[in-house]
Design a protein around this motif. Structure first.
Motif, PDB file in Angstrom:
ATOM      1  N   VAL A  13     -32.299 155.397 135.430  1.00  0.00           N
ATOM      2  CA  VAL A  13     -32.216 156.284 136.592  1.00  0.00           C
ATOM      3  C   VAL A  13     -30.817 156.856 136.704  1.00  0.00           C
ATOM      4  CG1 VAL A  13     -32.411 156.459 139.097  1.00  0.00           C
ATOM      5  CG2 VAL A  13     -33.982 154.982 137.832  1.00  0.00           C
ATOM      6  N   ARG A  17     -30.585 157.639 145.752  1.00  0.00           N
ATOM      7  CA  ARG A  17     -31.752 156.945 146.278  1.00  0.00           C
ATOM      8  C   ARG A  17     -32.051 157.438 147.694  1.00  0.00           C
ATOM      9  NH1 ARG A  17     -29.787 155.419 141.344  1.00  0.00           N
ATOM     10  NH2 ARG A  17     -31.005 153.682 140.474  1.00  0.00           N
ATOM     11  N   PRO A  18     -33.323 157.455 148.084  1.00  0.00           N
ATOM     12  CA  PRO A  18     -33.647 157.863 149.457  1.00  0.00           C
ATOM     13  C   PRO A  18     -33.194 156.804 150.459  1.00  0.00           C
ATOM     14  CG  PRO A  18     -35.609 157.070 148.340  1.00  0.00           C
ATOM     15  CD  PRO A  18     -34.521 157.130 147.301  1.00  0.00           C
ATOM     16  N   ALA A 293     -30.485 150.996 151.159  1.00  0.00           N
ATOM     17  CA  ALA A 293     -30.687 151.994 150.109  1.00  0.00           C
ATOM     18  C   ALA A 293     -29.750 151.800 148.933  1.00  0.00           C
ATOM     19  CB  ALA A 293     -30.516 153.398 150.686  1.00  0.00           C
ATOM     20  N   ASN A 294     -28.621 151.142 149.164  1.00  0.00           N
ATOM     21  CA  ASN A 294     -27.617 151.003 148.106  1.00  0.00           C
ATOM     22  C   ASN A 294     -27.449 149.576 147.586  1.00  0.00           C
ATOM     23  OD1 ASN A 294     -26.352 153.760 147.752  1.00  0.00           O
ATOM     24  ND2 ASN A 294     -26.147 153.533 149.968  1.00  0.00           N
ATOM     25  N   TRP A 296     -29.111 148.196 145.389  1.00  0.00           N
ATOM     26  CA  TRP A 296     -29.303 148.215 143.935  1.00  0.00           C
ATOM     27  C   TRP A 296     -27.974 148.296 143.190  1.00  0.00           C
ATOM     28  CZ3 TRP A 296     -27.309 152.154 141.038  1.00  0.00           C
ATOM     29  CH2 TRP A 296     -26.895 153.289 141.749  1.00  0.00           C
ATOM     30  N   GLN A 304     -21.671 154.078 138.631  1.00  0.00           N
ATOM     31  CA  GLN A 304     -22.857 154.332 139.450  1.00  0.00           C
ATOM     32  C   GLN A 304     -22.501 154.702 140.889  1.00  0.00           C
ATOM     33  OE1 GLN A 304     -26.133 154.243 137.985  1.00  0.00           O
ATOM     34  NE2 GLN A 304     -24.650 154.357 136.309  1.00  0.00           N
ATOM     35  N   TYR A 307     -23.751 157.941 142.370  1.00  0.00           N
ATOM     36  CA  TYR A 307     -25.076 158.016 142.964  1.00  0.00           C
ATOM     37  C   TYR A 307     -25.096 157.395 144.362  1.00  0.00           C
ATOM     38  CZ  TYR A 307     -26.100 159.200 138.172  1.00  0.00           C
ATOM     39  OH  TYR A 307     -26.083 159.799 136.931  1.00  0.00           O
ATOM     40  N   THR A 311     -26.204 159.523 147.491  1.00  0.00           N
ATOM     41  CA  THR A 311     -27.222 158.978 148.395  1.00  0.00           C
ATOM     42  C   THR A 311     -26.801 159.168 149.849  1.00  0.00           C
ATOM     43  OG1 THR A 311     -28.047 157.341 146.817  1.00  0.00           O
ATOM     44  CG2 THR A 311     -28.333 156.837 149.153  1.00  0.00           C
TER      45      THR A 311
END
Length: 380
Positions: A13, A17-18, A293-294, A296, A304, A307, A311
């Motif tokens: 990915v 992210r939503p 959401a974060n 991950w 990363q 991202y 987000t």
């Protein structure tokens, strides 16, 4: 040994992210019922609680039943976590139910981890018993842990008594509301009515689904089913009155103003910024959603972070476009980040759309048009 034969592939990915804000508003209740320690249960709505209590022989005058009915009157469907506790007395016949309620609050605190509940209440009530400094203080402690709101019944006999009680608190996690309210010919705990009222409007209320309902003030909205209050709360527009004085001190009331309406959505936090309850609730929901959401990204490669940042930007773009946030700024703070140690701090600077708390009109008499009037008369 390398495997050189066949076709191999994988997935990865490279995207923001939503961020999904939970718009549901679970209610947590500790309420006495019966003479033995009761169950710790989660219900899908207040009607299910009423049916459960009827099956145990409850009457419509039982506090537990009235609590459920007060929420049901608001027409809301939300998860409700209930710890039923016992009415108790000591050997001398003195009422010790307060101790049962305090113990019940300890049980309620375990709701997010209890395998039979797995729900974090956003609103916490202990109908009638919250009008006790010890109980209200413990509710505040649990609300701060859950980043929720404890709704407290201020059942004082007069304004002076209300002020004396609420001066014990200075928390952003509490909403204090005046007295008991009349509904269906009975006196209902106001905390239960307001809990259902907030949950109903969080979900959009009369306007249908609103994913940003949690971000709005629910003051100046009809509290369904209410037809009066146990004691009269003086309220007038434009002049000094009890309801306005109490609200200034962080105490809301259900007042008669073209129907019976909630009046007040403020905390007693020492910082004026966090005296706006909708701001408190909004910021904690936003923060919770951003963290989820974060998650991950924890322990992933630092590249990363691009991202992670995107987000957050996409999230605030949505909020700004919906008129819920006034604006925003997202940046990595160089003073609170250590690249070598893998420690990074993003600053998310924003402001929520404020509610109109004071609207003034200045009606001025003027004779600026007198000469024009005279000229008009003379021209006839």
């Amino acid at each position: 040994m390398d495997l050189n034969f066949g076709i191999n592939g994988g997935i990865s990915v490279e995207a923001a992210r939503p961020v999904i804000v939970d718009s549901s508003t679970p209610i947590g209740i500790v309420v006495p019922f019966g003479d033995s320690d009761g169950e710790f249960k989660v219900f899908n709505n207040a009607d299910d609680i009423k049916d459960y209590l009827k099956g145990l022989g409850a009457t419509e005058d039982d506090l537990a039943y009235k609590t459920a009915n007060a929420i049901a009157l608001q027409g809301v469907h939300t998860k409700i976590v209930v710890k039923f506790v016992a009415y108790t007395q000591d050997s001398d016949g003195n009422d010790t139910t307060k101790d049962s309620v305090l113990a019940g609050l300890d049980v309620l605190k375990t709701a997010p981890q209890d395998e039979n509940i797995l729900t974090r209440p956003d609103l916490i009530i202990c109908p009638e018993y919250s009008y006790d400094v010890d109980v209200a203080a413990k509710m505040d402690s649990i609300a701060s842990l859950f980043k929720g709101t404890a709704i407290v019944d201020v059942n004082a006999p007069d304004e002076a008594g209300a002020n004396s009680f609420v001066n014990n608190f200075g928390s952003r996690y509490m909403l204090l509301y005046n007295g008991k309210s009349k509904a269906e010919g009975k006196l209902y705990p106001t905390s239960a009515l307001i809990a259902g009222h907030i949950a109903y409007w969080d979900a959009g209320g009369d306007n249908g689904f609103d994913e940003f309902g949690y971000a709005r003030s629910h003051s100046n909205r009809i509290v369904k089913g209410v037809s009066g209050s146990e004691r009269i709360i003086e309220y007038f527009d434009g002049v000094d009155c009890e309801a306005r004085r109490l609200r200034q001190n962080g105490v809301g009331s259900i007042v008669q103003d073209i129907g019976w309406r909630a009046y007040g959505f403020e905390t007693r936090d020492i910082d004026p910024i966090w005296q706006s309850l909708e701001r408190v609730r909004t910021f904690y929901r936003w923060l919770d959603a951003i963290i989820k959401a974060n998650k991950w990204a924890r322990d992933r490669s630092a590249d990363q972070l691009q991202y992670v940042k995107q987000t957050c930007i996409d999230f605030f773009n949505k909020l700004k476009g919906a008129g819920i946030a006034l604006g925003y700024e997202v940046y990595l703070d160089p003073n609170r980040s250590d690249v070598t140690a893998g420690k990074f701090t993003f600053v998310l600077k924003t402001a929520n759309m404020p509610a109109i708390r004071e609207l003034d009109f200045d009606l001025v008499f003027s004779d600026d048009w007198n000469s024009a009037f005279v000229e008009w008369v003379n021209s006839i």
